[in-house]
Motif scaffolding. Sequence first.
Motif, mmCIF file in Angstrom:
data_model
loop_
_atom_site.group_PDB
_atom_site.id
_atom_site.type_symbol
_atom_site.label_atom_id
_atom_site.label_comp_id
_atom_site.label_asym_id
_atom_site.label_seq_id
_atom_site.Cartn_x
_atom_site.Cartn_y
_atom_site.Cartn_z
ATOM 1 N N ILE A 1 -6.897 -3.547 -12.975
ATOM 2 C CA ILE A 1 -7.150 -1.860 -12.849
ATOM 3 C C ILE A 1 -8.217 -1.586 -11.869
ATOM 4 N N ASN A 2 -9.272 -2.565 -11.912
ATOM 5 C CA ASN A 2 -10.356 -2.595 -10.750
ATOM 6 C C ASN A 2 -10.026 -3.030 -9.243
ATOM 7 N N LEU A 3 -8.976 -3.995 -9.321
ATOM 8 C CA LEU A 3 -8.538 -4.394 -7.774
ATOM 9 C C LEU A 3 -7.713 -3.272 -7.465
ATOM 10 N N GLN A 4 -6.895 -2.387 -8.313
ATOM 11 C CA GLN A 4 -5.915 -1.408 -7.731
ATOM 12 C C GLN A 4 -6.817 -0.397 -7.174
ATOM 13 N N ALA A 5 -7.895 0.011 -8.107
ATOM 14 C CA ALA A 5 -9.014 0.988 -7.583
ATOM 15 C C ALA A 5 -9.761 0.623 -6.294
ATOM 16 N N ALA A 6 -10.102 -0.580 -5.998
ATOM 17 C CA ALA A 6 -10.561 -0.911 -4.962
ATOM 18 C C ALA A 6 -9.751 -0.968 -3.686
ATOM 19 N N LEU A 7 -8.481 -1.444 -3.820
ATOM 20 C CA LEU A 7 -7.555 -1.436 -2.540
ATOM 21 C C LEU A 7 -7.194 -0.034 -2.439
ATOM 22 N N ALA A 44 -10.080 1.819 -0.540
ATOM 23 C CA ALA A 44 -10.303 1.298 0.975
ATOM 24 C C ALA A 44 -9.099 1.830 1.640
ATOM 25 N N MET A 45 -7.758 2.033 1.258
ATOM 26 C CA MET A 45 -6.786 2.321 2.117
ATOM 27 C C MET A 45 -7.016 3.926 2.293
ATOM 28 N N ALA A 46 -7.458 4.670 1.108
ATOM 29 C CA ALA A 46 -7.748 6.037 1.320
ATOM 30 C C ALA A 46 -8.801 6.301 2.270
ATOM 31 N N GLY A 47 -9.674 5.469 2.267
ATOM 32 C CA GLY A 47 -11.097 5.728 2.844
ATOM 33 C C GLY A 47 -10.823 5.351 4.636
ATOM 34 N N ALA A 48 -9.734 4.569 4.946
ATOM 35 C CA ALA A 48 -9.570 4.333 6.322
ATOM 36 C C ALA A 48 -8.692 5.734 6.939
ATOM 37 N N GLY A 49 -8.171 6.404 6.072
ATOM 38 C CA GLY A 49 -7.557 7.513 6.761
ATOM 39 C C GLY A 49 -6.199 7.410 6.911
ATOM 40 N N ALA A 50 -5.425 8.607 7.262
ATOM 41 C CA ALA A 50 -4.036 8.645 7.322
ATOM 42 C C ALA A 50 -3.528 7.948 8.479
ATOM 43 N N LEU A 51 -2.463 7.354 8.473
ATOM 44 C CA LEU A 51 -1.683 6.715 9.724
ATOM 45 C C LEU A 51 -0.575 7.536 10.062
ATOM 46 N N GLN A 103 4.048 -0.043 7.654
ATOM 47 C CA GLN A 103 2.679 1.174 7.620
ATOM 48 C C GLN A 103 1.932 0.753 6.498
ATOM 49 N N THR A 104 2.211 0.143 5.647
ATOM 50 C CA THR A 104 1.406 -0.021 4.200
ATOM 51 C C THR A 104 0.420 -1.328 4.734
ATOM 52 N N VAL A 105 1.096 -2.285 5.339
ATOM 53 C CA VAL A 105 0.400 -3.229 5.777
ATOM 54 C C VAL A 105 -0.841 -2.726 6.706
ATOM 55 N N ALA A 106 -0.483 -1.866 7.717
ATOM 56 C CA ALA A 106 -1.361 -1.544 8.451
ATOM 57 C C ALA A 106 -2.571 -0.718 7.746
ATOM 58 N N ARG A 107 -2.150 -0.054 6.725
ATOM 59 C CA ARG A 107 -3.187 0.717 5.917
ATOM 60 C C ARG A 107 -4.200 -0.383 5.062
ATOM 61 N N VAL A 108 -3.485 -1.419 4.777
ATOM 62 C CA VAL A 108 -4.475 -2.404 4.296
ATOM 63 C C VAL A 108 -5.432 -3.091 5.290
#
Length: 476
Positions: free
Chosen positions: A268-274, A277-284, A308-313
Amino acid sequence: MQTDISSRRHFLGKMLALAGGSSVPFTMNLAAMGNAAAAGATDYKAIVCLFLAGGNDHFNTLLATDSGSWDEYRRLRATASTTSIALPAAGATGGVLPIAPNAAHGGRTFALHPSLRPLKELFDAGRVAVLANVGTLIQPLTLAQYKARTVALPTRLFSHNDQQAMWQSSQTEQAGGAGWGGRLGDLMASGNGNAAFTCISNAGNALFLNGRSVRQYQLSGKEALAINKLDGALFGAPAAANPLRQIVTGDASNPFQKEYAAVTARAINLQAALSGAMAGAGALAEPPPYINPNTGVAVVNSLAVQLQTVARVIAGRDALGIKRQVFYVSLGGFDTHDSQARNQADLLAKMAHAMAYFDDVLANLQGTDLRKQVTLFTASDFGRTFSSNGDGTDHGWGAHHFIMGGAVKGKDIYGSMPDTGVGHDLDVGSGALLPTTSVDQYGATLASWFGLSATQIADVFPNIGNFNTRNLGFMG
């Protein structure tokens, strides 16, 4: 009692994989090696494995087009007009796409499949290279040695499952164990702020990313999946009264329940962290429309979505404190025993469309050009036979593959291009190729760019010591 313990360990191992977990390093020596490698990882680098599941027909992916080669190609592949797998010549409607490698190849000329136009443009721009005739090998091998079985051969050649396992781990499927992408992660994870995000798959559980200590984190589609109904309304109860989180993560006196709760809480914690981070990086930018070359219909390219998901990570790397990552994506359907002309045209078009999109996104990811820091390479079960079975091709061995990135010494063909046709000194049957370059050499070249020392590379690739050339030179 022993069976119960083994079953529990197996179950927890599966849970850790889903949670992106990391177990204790298997030896102090490996930990020390990892620390040494990570100490030099002051910048970000990522390797992306694009696996073409089923065994791509490389002979129609990269073709020799000089007159002698082309005549032999047409003789063997141009069958009945309704089922022919032979491609039209350059200049004809739907014809192959000529490329001009930097290095001379004895007067031979080459072209790509007509569906690979976006990849041709990347090749011409110097950001894509080709590695010719690479495959699973334990040591260098001649045709005479292969026929006499006088040297060690990969186990169960021409078997999908076993050759996928050999490509991804240097071991057969039955051997299990760690993949070489996971072994790279083992050595680099200690330099990451969160080791759980060192190895990430967006194509299910991948042997390639199994580490000895690091476990892969699995994504699905565009997101890091959360547990359903964890925080919202549940069975009519309002969100504030939802007891599910406490049920699945609450402490317990039973050791098995306690460990299960800990793994779930970590997931749960890892999913929230990732996700954060993906959301904070903004939309692609979304992938552009993919047009099926056979039908002209626009469809969603699932491979482009994976990338696209790889790029978001990657965009969230700083928030996660990540310096080195290994990714796995996949496109299936390449087992073209029949309907090859139609099916491969669509598959290769999807591959080229997705790779070009990924290159575009990396060129300006959050205002930074990351193409020199991210290298994508293709892999597959095996190549295919040169001879047509009438409507397709059958299982082969060696194959040609692509490497893409700003650090790639592109616009060239590396390795040894085989003769066109059948009956030559690399033909193990029906034109299936005896590889002249090993997967270990392919991976070792990428690992060297990734930052591993010669000693560490030998740990990751157990057969590399059998080959004189450990770096094939396609990385800058």
